[in-house]
Design a protein around this motif. Structure first.
Motif, mmCIF file in Angstrom:
data_model
loop_
_atom_site.group_PDB
_atom_site.id
_atom_site.type_symbol
_atom_site.label_atom_id
_atom_site.label_comp_id
_atom_site.label_asym_id
_atom_site.label_seq_id
_atom_site.Cartn_x
_atom_site.Cartn_y
_atom_site.Cartn_z
ATOM 1 N N ALA A 1 0.704 -1.963 11.354
ATOM 2 C CA ALA A 1 0.521 -1.462 12.885
ATOM 3 C C ALA A 1 0.318 -2.795 13.781
ATOM 4 C CB ALA A 1 -0.641 -0.597 13.023
ATOM 5 N N ARG A 2 -0.119 -3.781 13.324
ATOM 6 C CA ARG A 2 -0.267 -4.748 14.380
ATOM 7 C C ARG A 2 1.183 -5.465 14.430
ATOM 8 N NH1 ARG A 2 -3.114 -8.183 11.326
ATOM 9 N NH2 ARG A 2 -5.240 -6.878 11.764
ATOM 10 N N GLU B 1 1.186 6.649 -0.813
ATOM 11 C CA GLU B 1 0.069 6.119 -0.042
ATOM 12 C C GLU B 1 -0.968 5.188 -0.614
ATOM 13 O OE1 GLU B 1 -2.713 6.418 3.110
ATOM 14 O OE2 GLU B 1 -0.708 7.263 3.130
ATOM 15 N N TYR B 2 -1.062 5.100 -1.856
ATOM 16 C CA TYR B 2 -1.791 4.130 -2.569
ATOM 17 C C TYR B 2 -1.350 2.689 -2.294
ATOM 18 C CZ TYR B 2 -3.590 1.503 -6.505
ATOM 19 O OH TYR B 2 -4.228 0.433 -7.345
ATOM 20 N N TYR B 3 0.172 2.610 -2.317
ATOM 21 C CA TYR B 3 0.688 1.194 -2.178
ATOM 22 C C TYR B 3 0.624 0.784 -0.437
ATOM 23 C CZ TYR B 3 1.810 1.000 -7.030
ATOM 24 O OH TYR B 3 1.714 0.946 -8.211
ATOM 25 N N ARG B 4 0.689 1.800 0.256
ATOM 26 C CA ARG B 4 0.682 1.225 1.652
ATOM 27 C C ARG B 4 -0.634 1.185 2.294
ATOM 28 N NH1 ARG B 4 4.215 6.066 3.208
ATOM 29 N NH2 ARG B 4 6.099 5.496 2.226
ATOM 30 N N ALA B 5 -1.426 1.880 1.922
ATOM 31 C CA ALA B 5 -2.952 2.002 2.319
ATOM 32 C C ALA B 5 -3.522 0.563 2.868
ATOM 33 C CB ALA B 5 -3.785 2.751 1.578
ATOM 34 N N PRO B 6 -3.355 -0.537 1.788
ATOM 35 C CA PRO B 6 -3.895 -1.927 1.900
ATOM 36 C C PRO B 6 -3.221 -2.661 3.454
ATOM 37 C CG PRO B 6 -3.527 -1.422 -0.054
ATOM 38 C CD PRO B 6 -2.979 -0.411 0.342
#
Length: 83
Positions: free
Chosen positions: A23-24, A12-17
């Motif tokens: 999603a776009r 989650e820490y690495y995917r969040a940014p």
């Protein structure tokens, strides 16, 4: 704390940014897929029309959102009235 919780937290820490960009990109990929499936109905020649014809029922559900997102205020297809 278990290893699974730590692994999920790091993921989650690495995917969040990048979540918004991913999603776009997924939405753009889905829009291109809809355009390919509906291209024959929109008047764009499609050499794979016999194969994409089977996929049309999958894109009808989201057709209204798609044509609004593409900047078309009303359905571009004569035989589909969604708004």
């Amino acid at each position: 704390m278990s290893w699974r919780a730590i692994t999920e937290g790091l993921a989650e820490y690495y995917r969040a940014p990048y979540r918004q960009a991913m999603a776009r990109e997924a939405r753009d990929r889905d829009d291109l897929f809809r355009l390919l499936v509906l291209s024959e109905a929109l008047g764009i020649p499609n050499p794979a029309a016999p194969y994409t014809l089977e996929l049309m029922p999958l894109v009808w559900d989201d057709f209204h959102d798609w044509h609004r997102r593409m900047g078309m205020p009303h359905s571009p297809l004569d035989h589909i009235r969604c708004c």
